[in-house]
Design an enzyme around this catalytic site. Sequence first.
Site, short mmCIF file in Angstrom:
data_model
loop_
_atom_site.label_atom_id
_atom_site.label_comp_id
_atom_site.label_asym_id
_atom_site.label_seq_id
_atom_site.Cartn_x
_atom_site.Cartn_y
_atom_site.Cartn_z
N GLY A 127 0.80 -1.22 0.00
CA GLY A 127 0.00 0.00 0.00
C GLY A 127 0.83 1.27 0.00
CG HIS A 153 2.96 0.62 -5.48
ND1 HIS A 153 3.11 1.72 -4.66
CD2 HIS A 153 3.63 -0.39 -4.88
CE1 HIS A 153 3.83 1.39 -3.60
NE2 HIS A 153 4.17 0.12 -3.71
P1 AMP Z 1 5.91 -2.41 -1.74
O1 AMP Z 1 4.53 -1.88 -1.58
O2 AMP Z 1 6.99 -1.45 -1.38
O3 AMP Z 1 6.09 -3.78 -1.13
O4 AMP Z 1 6.10 -2.63 -3.31
C1 AMP Z 1 5.21 -3.40 -4.04
C2 AMP Z 1 5.78 -3.65 -5.41
O5 AMP Z 1 5.99 -2.39 -6.06
C3 AMP Z 1 7.14 -4.36 -5.36
O6 AMP Z 1 7.20 -5.32 -6.39
C4 AMP Z 1 8.12 -3.24 -5.58
O7 AMP Z 1 9.33 -3.66 -6.16
C5 AMP Z 1 7.33 -2.35 -6.55
N1 AMP Z 1 7.86 -0.99 -6.51
C6 AMP Z 1 8.15 -0.25 -5.43
N2 AMP Z 1 8.67 0.94 -5.80
C7 AMP Z 1 8.72 0.93 -7.15
C8 AMP Z 1 9.18 1.87 -8.13
N3 AMP Z 1 9.70 3.04 -7.79
N4 AMP Z 1 9.05 1.54 -9.44
C9 AMP Z 1 8.53 0.34 -9.80
N5 AMP Z 1 8.08 -0.58 -8.93
C10 AMP Z 1 8.19 -0.29 -7.61
#
Ligand code: AMP
Length: 286
Positions: A31, A37
């Site tokens: 989230g 995301h």
């Molecule tokens: P998180 O909510 O931080 O667990 O991230 C969920 C997904 O979004 C994971 O697969 C992350 O690698 C991806 N994600 C987070 N930050 C970025 C970003 N800046 N660009 C692309 N994907 C991202």
Amino acid sequence: MKIFNTRNQLREYLDELSPIGQTIGFVPTMGALHEGHLSLLARSRGQTDVTVCSIFVNPTQFNDPKDLEKYPRPIASDTEKLEQACCDILFHPEVGEMYAGNEHWHLDIGELEHLLEGKFRPGHYQGVTQVVYKLFDIVKPDLAFFGQKDYQQFLVIQRMVDMLDLPVKLVMCPILREPDGLAMSSRNIHLSAKDRQHALVLSKTLDWLKNNFDRNRIAALQEECFDRINAEPGVHAEYFEITDGTDLHPANSKTQNIVALVAARVGNTRLIDNVILRSRAIVHGS
Ligand code: AMP
């Protein structure tokens, strides 16, 4: 968009879709959604029939209770962002729905979970594999989309999928950045205005490395980058490593896939970033 809080309701709904041959794309998140995301979501929508996004702040992957407590949880605005992005299904379970009690099982994926992030966040990837295994088991996606931003996490999950022969294909999506280069992250909101400026040293150093990369000077470049980051006021580098992108061992002049990864504390906020310097195999999913 359909919203489910229990695994049974979600499963019942998805069970109705599989006989009609709909492919399922899955975007697991914690989230506090940002454009990064949403880029995963867009990718899933382009490649599959039905996109499921999960929002679950997984307690077992936090080794610092304060980090877990202060992790942002803006569920109302996240829901709106998902609606606008035309997500089909949001799965937003409570902790009790995902964990029966004190679960101690752990998947041994070998040394990958102990390198880099694993060294600085012991147990982190055990929590990640636990929750992703559970989520895959509930959603049963055909494709699952993850960000290159968490490069090691992608390798860890791919290792789990290979070890258990799970019927899902993982797709790695590029890092989305703010216009000034800072990698988007849910944690960026914790940065003060000053820290926000200092944090740019991460992407600037990775950029500099990309432009000056020489596979015969890996050790010297790695040291130089580490020092550049530490020289920035308010920034403390935990590691800066130029690695083999397939196993995260130190890269050498013959390594085919080379990735530089960094973690640093900027004020009280821990940030990670990386850059792919050489890639022979296809790293990004098709
Ligand atoms: P998180 O909510 O931080 O667990 O991230 C969920 C997904 O979004 C994971 O697969 C992350 O690698 C991806 N994600 C987070 N930050 C970025 C970003 N800046 N660009 C692309 N994907 C991202």
